[in-house]
Design a protein around this motif. Structure first.
Motif, PDB file in Angstrom:
ATOM      1  N   ILE A 136      -5.985  12.887  -9.479  1.00 37.64           N
ATOM      2  CA  ILE A 136      -5.277  14.070  -8.962  1.00 37.64           C
ATOM      3  C   ILE A 136      -4.510  14.782 -10.071  1.00 37.64           C
ATOM      4  CG2 ILE A 136      -3.391  14.787  -7.410  1.00 37.64           C
ATOM      5  CD1 ILE A 136      -4.280  12.570  -5.499  1.00 37.64           C
ATOM      6  N   TYR A 137      -4.145  14.060 -11.112  1.00 32.64           N
ATOM      7  CA  TYR A 137      -3.261  14.588 -12.162  1.00 32.64           C
ATOM      8  C   TYR A 137      -3.699  15.957 -12.701  1.00 32.64           C
ATOM      9  CZ  TYR A 137      -0.776  14.998 -16.600  1.00 32.64           C
ATOM     10  OH  TYR A 137      -0.025  15.462 -17.636  1.00 32.64           O
ATOM     11  N   PRO A 138      -4.989  16.166 -13.023  1.00 33.19           N
ATOM     12  CA  PRO A 138      -5.370  17.481 -13.584  1.00 33.19           C
ATOM     13  C   PRO A 138      -5.162  18.644 -12.613  1.00 33.19           C
ATOM     14  CG  PRO A 138      -7.072  15.830 -14.018  1.00 33.19           C
ATOM     15  CD  PRO A 138      -6.124  15.226 -13.028  1.00 33.19           C
ATOM     16  N   PHE A 139      -4.970  18.342 -11.320  1.00 34.52           N
ATOM     17  CA  PHE A 139      -4.879  19.408 -10.314  1.00 34.52           C
ATOM     18  C   PHE A 139      -3.445  19.656  -9.835  1.00 34.52           C
ATOM     19  CE2 PHE A 139      -8.992  17.273 -10.024  1.00 34.52           C
ATOM     20  CZ  PHE A 139      -9.855  18.348 -10.241  1.00 34.52           C
ATOM     21  N   LEU A 140      -2.467  19.095 -10.523  1.00 37.31           N
ATOM     22  CA  LEU A 140      -1.078  19.240 -10.083  1.00 37.31           C
ATOM     23  C   LEU A 140      -0.620  20.701 -10.067  1.00 37.31           C
ATOM     24  CD1 LEU A 140       0.652  16.204 -11.866  1.00 37.31           C
ATOM     25  CD2 LEU A 140       0.155  16.458  -9.432  1.00 37.31           C
ATOM     26  N   GLY A 141      -1.227  21.526 -10.881  1.00 38.09           N
ATOM     27  CA  GLY A 141      -0.852  22.937 -10.915  1.00 38.09           C
ATOM     28  C   GLY A 141      -1.364  23.744  -9.738  1.00 38.09           C
ATOM     29  N   HIS A 142      -2.136  23.102  -8.836  1.00 37.27           N
ATOM     30  CA  HIS A 142      -2.754  23.829  -7.713  1.00 37.27           C
ATOM     31  C   HIS A 142      -2.058  23.547  -6.378  1.00 37.27           C
ATOM     32  CE1 HIS A 142      -6.171  25.125 -10.210  1.00 37.27           C
ATOM     33  NE2 HIS A 142      -6.120  23.913 -10.748  1.00 37.27           N
ATOM     34  N   PHE A 143      -0.874  22.961  -6.418  1.00 32.52           N
ATOM     35  CA  PHE A 143      -0.161  22.640  -5.185  1.00 32.52           C
ATOM     36  C   PHE A 143       0.881  23.686  -4.805  1.00 32.52           C
ATOM     37  CE2 PHE A 143      -2.042  18.582  -6.174  1.00 32.52           C
ATOM     38  CZ  PHE A 143      -2.262  17.989  -4.940  1.00 32.52           C
ATOM     39  N   GLY A 144       0.931  24.784  -5.532  1.00 36.76           N
ATOM     40  CA  GLY A 144       1.814  25.885  -5.170  1.00 36.76           C
ATOM     41  C   GLY A 144       3.268  25.688  -5.545  1.00 36.76           C
ATOM     42  N   GLN A 145       3.561  24.722  -6.436  1.00 41.34           N
ATOM     43  CA  GLN A 145       4.944  24.502  -6.848  1.00 41.34           C
ATOM     44  C   GLN A 145       5.342  25.526  -7.918  1.00 41.34           C
ATOM     45  OE1 GLN A 145       6.600  21.977  -4.951  1.00 41.34           O
ATOM     46  NE2 GLN A 145       4.623  22.364  -3.975  1.00 41.34           N
ATOM     47  N   GLU A 146       6.641  25.745  -8.085  1.00 38.59           N
ATOM     48  CA  GLU A 146       7.098  26.738  -9.048  1.00 38.59           C
ATOM     49  C   GLU A 146       6.698  26.329 -10.470  1.00 38.59           C
ATOM     50  OE1 GLU A 146      11.181  27.787  -8.605  1.00 38.59           O
ATOM     51  OE2 GLU A 146      10.927  28.468  -6.533  1.00 38.59           O
ATOM     52  N   PRO A 147       6.227  27.276 -11.278  1.00 45.44           N
ATOM     53  CA  PRO A 147       5.688  26.945 -12.611  1.00 45.44           C
ATOM     54  C   PRO A 147       6.666  26.201 -13.507  1.00 45.44           C
ATOM     55  CG  PRO A 147       5.120  29.195 -12.005  1.00 45.44           C
ATOM     56  CD  PRO A 147       6.074  28.707 -10.955  1.00 45.44           C
ATOM     57  N   GLU A 148       7.978  26.506 -13.399  1.00 49.16           N
ATOM     58  CA  GLU A 148       8.933  25.843 -14.296  1.00 49.16           C
ATOM     59  C   GLU A 148       9.096  24.357 -13.985  1.00 49.16           C
ATOM     60  OE1 GLU A 148      11.596  28.010 -11.204  1.00 49.16           O
ATOM     61  OE2 GLU A 148       9.684  28.352 -12.232  1.00 49.16           O
ATOM     62  N   LEU A 149       8.609  23.918 -12.820  1.00 52.32           N
ATOM     63  CA  LEU A 149       8.714  22.501 -12.469  1.00 52.32           C
ATOM     64  C   LEU A 149       7.593  21.658 -13.066  1.00 52.32           C
ATOM     65  CD1 LEU A 149       9.724  22.607  -8.666  1.00 52.32           C
ATOM     66  CD2 LEU A 149      11.204  22.495 -10.674  1.00 52.32           C
ATOM     67  N   LEU A 150       6.478  22.281 -13.384  1.00 51.39           N
ATOM     68  CA  LEU A 150       5.292  21.511 -13.814  1.00 51.39           C
ATOM     69  C   LEU A 150       5.520  20.685 -15.078  1.00 51.39           C
ATOM     70  CD1 LEU A 150       2.396  23.992 -12.965  1.00 51.39           C
ATOM     71  CD2 LEU A 150       2.970  21.845 -11.813  1.00 51.39           C
ATOM     72  N   PRO A 151       6.207  21.188 -16.112  1.00 50.98           N
ATOM     73  CA  PRO A 151       6.455  20.329 -17.290  1.00 50.98           C
ATOM     74  C   PRO A 151       7.299  19.096 -16.959  1.00 50.98           C
ATOM     75  CG  PRO A 151       6.833  22.638 -17.827  1.00 50.98           C
ATOM     76  CD  PRO A 151       6.677  22.573 -16.346  1.00 50.98           C
ATOM     77  N   LEU A 152       8.107  19.172 -15.917  1.00 49.23           N
ATOM     78  CA  LEU A 152       8.885  18.018 -15.466  1.00 49.23           C
ATOM     79  C   LEU A 152       8.043  17.091 -14.593  1.00 49.23           C
ATOM     80  CD1 LEU A 152      12.123  19.964 -14.443  1.00 49.23           C
ATOM     81  CD2 LEU A 152      11.807  18.606 -16.518  1.00 49.23           C
ATOM     82  N   ILE A 153       7.191  17.686 -13.768  1.00 46.80           N
ATOM     83  CA  ILE A 153       6.383  16.919 -12.821  1.00 46.80           C
ATOM     84  C   ILE A 153       5.354  16.048 -13.536  1.00 46.80           C
ATOM     85  CG2 ILE A 153       4.536  17.169 -11.104  1.00 46.80           C
ATOM     86  CD1 ILE A 153       6.138  19.503  -9.900  1.00 46.80           C
ATOM     87  N   ARG A 154       4.679  16.609 -14.535  1.00 45.04           N
ATOM     88  CA  ARG A 154       3.496  15.933 -15.101  1.00 45.04           C
ATOM     89  C   ARG A 154       3.793  14.547 -15.698  1.00 45.04           C
ATOM     90  NH1 ARG A 154      -0.806  19.349 -14.935  1.00 45.04           N
ATOM     91  NH2 ARG A 154      -0.379  21.578 -14.882  1.00 45.04           N
ATOM     92  N   PRO A 155       4.740  14.392 -16.635  1.00 43.85           N
ATOM     93  CA  PRO A 155       4.957  13.043 -17.195  1.00 43.85           C
ATOM     94  C   PRO A 155       5.520  12.062 -16.160  1.00 43.85           C
ATOM     95  CG  PRO A 155       6.603  14.587 -18.032  1.00 43.85           C
ATOM     96  CD  PRO A 155       5.581  15.405 -17.321  1.00 43.85           C
ATOM     97  N   TYR A 156       6.401  12.558 -15.296  1.00 47.62           N
ATOM     98  CA  TYR A 156       6.990  11.701 -14.264  1.00 47.62           C
ATOM     99  C   TYR A 156       5.913  11.211 -13.307  1.00 47.62           C
ATOM    100  CZ  TYR A 156      10.374  10.232 -10.662  1.00 47.62           C
ATOM    101  OH  TYR A 156      11.116   9.520  -9.750  1.00 47.62           O
ATOM    102  N   TYR A 157       4.990  12.086 -12.952  1.00 53.77           N
ATOM    103  CA  TYR A 157       3.881  11.731 -12.054  1.00 53.77           C
ATOM    104  C   TYR A 157       3.042  10.602 -12.642  1.00 53.77           C
ATOM    105  CZ  TYR A 157      -0.456  12.269  -9.355  1.00 53.77           C
ATOM    106  OH  TYR A 157      -1.569  12.038  -8.571  1.00 53.77           O
ATOM    107  N   LEU A 158       2.696  10.705 -13.918  1.00 51.79           N
ATOM    108  CA  LEU A 158       1.863   9.681 -14.551  1.00 51.79           C
ATOM    109  C   LEU A 158       2.555   8.319 -14.565  1.00 51.79           C
ATOM    110  CD1 LEU A 158       0.215  11.379 -17.669  1.00 51.79           C
ATOM    111  CD2 LEU A 158      -0.953  10.454 -15.656  1.00 51.79           C
ATOM    112  N   ILE A 159       3.820   8.312 -14.966  1.00 52.03           N
ATOM    113  CA  ILE A 159       4.544   7.040 -15.108  1.00 52.03           C
ATOM    114  C   ILE A 159       4.748   6.368 -13.750  1.00 52.03           C
ATOM    115  CG2 ILE A 159       6.698   5.968 -15.863  1.00 52.03           C
ATOM    116  CD1 ILE A 159       6.939   8.389 -17.848  1.00 52.03           C
ATOM    117  N   VAL A 160       5.237   7.139 -12.782  1.00 50.02           N
ATOM    118  CA  VAL A 160       5.483   6.559 -11.455  1.00 50.02           C
ATOM    119  C   VAL A 160       4.166   6.216 -10.773  1.00 50.02           C
ATOM    120  CG1 VAL A 160       6.536   6.963  -9.196  1.00 50.02           C
ATOM    121  CG2 VAL A 160       7.684   7.775 -11.245  1.00 50.02           C
TER     122      VAL A 160
END
Length: 443
Positions: free
Chosen positions: A105-129
Motif C-alpha cells: 500500500i505504501y506507494p499509494f499513500l498519496g491517493h487517499f486524499g490527505q493534505e499534501p503537507e502531511l505526506l512527508p510525515l506520514i510516509r516514514p512513520y507508516y513504514l516503521i509502524v
C-alpha cells in the motif's frame, strides 16, 4: 455473585493490560500533539490504518482462545500445546502476508486524499509502524495462550513493561533527549517498533524457557503442525478477523473522510478517538474474560454457566463503561487539553466526546456477545452481521451525515453508534438462539 468474581478475576488483569495499551496511545498522542498538530494528524491517519491490520490479525489469533479454553477446562495439556503450535504456524504465515500488504500500500499513500503537507510525515512513520505490526501479532498469538489457560497476569506485566519502555523511547526520540537527534513523529515510530520487538522476545522466553509453564512448552515442542488443525484454527479465526476488520474499517474510513475536511479536524478526531480507546479497551478486557470463561464452561458442557457468564459479563461491561463515562465527562476539558493547546482542535474534540458517550451501549453489547459466540465456537454468522452493520449501514451513514449535512466531523462520528448497536443486537439474538438449540439437543 461467584460468576461476577470469576469474570473480574480474569477480566481485571486483562483490563490492566489493555490499560497499558491506552497509556501508550495517550502518551504517543500527547507527546506527538505537543510537538506538532500536523504530526498528530499524520499519526491519526497512519494509526487508524494500522489498527485495521492489527485487529484483523488479532481476530485470527483469537480463534485459538476458545479451543485452548476448552482443553483447559478438561485438563488436556497435550491439546493446549498442539493448539499453540498450530496457532503459531498459522499466525506467522498471516503476519508475513499482512506485512507484505502493508508494504504494498505504501506507494499509494498519496491517493487517499490527505493534505499534501502531511505526506512527508506520514510516509516514514507508516513504514516503521507497519513493520512493527508483525511483532504485535506474535505477541497477541502468545497472549491467547496465556489468557486461554486463565493466566492473563503474564501478558499484562509484559505489556506494562513494554509500554513504559515505549514512553521513555518517545521522550528520547521525539524531543531529542540524552544526546539523540530530535526526530518527531519518526522517533515515535522507532520507539514503538523497538518496544514491540522487546515485548515479544521477553514474552516468548518466559513461555518457552521459563519454569512455570514448563508442561505446556514441553507439549508444544512434542507436537507438530498439521494442515487439518491449522485449517480448523483458520476457520475459527477468519470470521472473527473479518468482523473485527469490518468494525475497525468503520473507524479507518472515518479517519480518511475526516482527513478530507482538513488537518485540524483530523487532529481533533485523533484526540477523541484516543479517549474512546479508554472505553473500548476496558470493555474489551471484560469481553475477553467472558470468552475465556464461556469457552471453559462450554468444554464442560455447562450451558447454564455459558448463559450466566455472558449475561453477567454484559452487566459488568456496562457498569465499567458508565463509570468511565462519568469520569471523562467531569474532566473532559482537562482530558482534551492534555493533547494540544489549539483552541480549534479542542473545540471539535469536545463535541465528539458526546457522540462517544452515545455508542457505549451498542459497543458493549457487540463486544460481549461477539466474544460469547466465540466462546461457544459459533463464529461464522458474525461475518454477515458485521458486513451489514458496518459496511451497509455505519459507513454510508457517516458519509451522508458528514458531507450531505452541516454536521461535518460530528456527522461522520454518528455512524459509529448506529453500526455498533445494530451489530450488538444481532449478536445478542444469535447467542440466545444458539443456546436454545444447545439446550434442546442436551435434553
Amino acid at each position: 455473585m461467584n460468576k461476577f468474581k470469576e469474570i473480574l478475576s480474569i477480566g481485571i488483569p486483562i483490563m490492566l493490560g489493555q490499560a497499558c495499551v491506552i497509556i501508550l496511545a495517550f502518551a504517543d498522542n500527547i507527546m506527538i500533539g505537543w510537538h506538532s498538530v500536523n504530526e498528530l494528524a499524520a499519526s491519526s491517519f497512519v494509526n487508524n490504518m494500522m489498527n485495521l491490520f492489527i485487529l484483523i490479525e488479532l481476530g485470527f489469533a483469537t480463534g485459538m482462545t476458545p479451543v485452548i479454553g476448552s482443553h483447559f477446562g478438561t485438563g488436556d495439556v497435550a491439546g493446549i500445546g498442539r493448539t499453540l503450535r498450530n496457532g503459531v504456524t498459522l499466525n506467522t504465515l498471516l503476519g508475513i502476508i499482512g506485512t507484505a500488504i502493508i508494504l504494498g500500500i505504501y506507494p499509494f499513500l498519496g491517493h487517499f486524499g490527505q493534505e499534501p503537507e502531511l505526506l512527508p510525515l506520514i510516509r516514514p512513520y507508516y513504514l516503521i509502524v507497519g513493520i512493527s505490526t508483525l511483532f504485535v501479532l506474535g505477541f497477541n498469538t502468545l497472549k491467547q495462550f496465556t489468557d486461554g489457560i486463565c493466566a492473563p497476569v503474564v501478558s499484562m506485566l509484559f505489556l506494562m513493561g513494554g509500554n513504559l519502555l515505549n514512553i521513555f523511547g518517545n521522550w528520547v526520540l521525539i524531543y531529542g533527549k540524552l544526546g539523540c537527534p530530535e526526530m518527531g513523529l519518526t522517533g515515535a515510530g522507532i520507539s514503538t517498533l523497538a518496544a514491540r520487538i522487546i515485548m515479544l522476545a521477553g514474552f516468548a522466553l518466559y513461555i518457552f524457557r521459563g519454569r512455570k509453564l514448563k508442561a505446556y512448552s514441553a507439549a508444544y515442542r512434542a507436537s507438530k503442525s498439521t494442515p487439518r488443525e491449522v485449517r480448523h484454527l483458520f476457520n475459527l479465526g477468519y470470521p472473527l478477523a473479518l468482523q473485527l476488520g469490518m468494525e475497525t474499517s468503520t473507524f479507518t474510513f472515518s479517519a480518511v473522510m475526516v482527513g478530507w475536511i482538513g488537518a485540524t479536524a483530523l487532529a481533533a478526531h485523533q484526540v477523541a478517538l484516543t479517549i474512546s480507546q479508554l472505553f473500548f479497551m476496558m470493555m474489551q478486557g471484560l469481553a475477553f474474560a467472558v470468552s475465556i470463561l464461556v469457552s471453559t464452561a462450554y468444554g464442560k458442557k455447562d450451558l447454564r454457566g455459558v448463559r450466566e457468564y455472558a449475561r453477567k459479563g454484559y452487566v459488568l461491561i456496562l457498569s465499567v463503561s458508565a463509570i468511565f463515562a462519568l469520569i471523562v465527562y467531569v474532566f473532559r476539558h482537562q482530558a482534551v487539553g492534555m493533547f494540544t493547546d489549539s483552541a480549534e482542535v479542542s473545540a471539535i474534540a469536545l463535541s465528539l466526546i458526546f457522540v462517544l458517550f452515545s455508542y457505549q451501549f451498542g459497543d458493549g453489547l457487540q463486544l460481549c456477545y461477539a466474544n460469547a459466540l466465540r466462546g461457544i465456537q459459533d463464529v461464522k454468522p458474525i461475518m454477515s452481521a458485521a458486513f451489514v452493520s458496518y459496511f451497509l449501514i455505519a459507513i454510508p451513514v457517516s458519509w451522508a451525515l458528514g458531507f450531505k449535512t452541516s454536521l461535518g466531523v460530528v456527522g461522520i462520528w454518528i455512524g459509529f453508534p448506529v453500526g455498533l448497536t445494530t451489530a450488538g443486537i444481532f449478536f445478542f439474538l444469535r447467542f440466545r438462539r444458539r443456546l436454545r438449540l444447545m439446550s434442546s439437543s442436551a435434553s
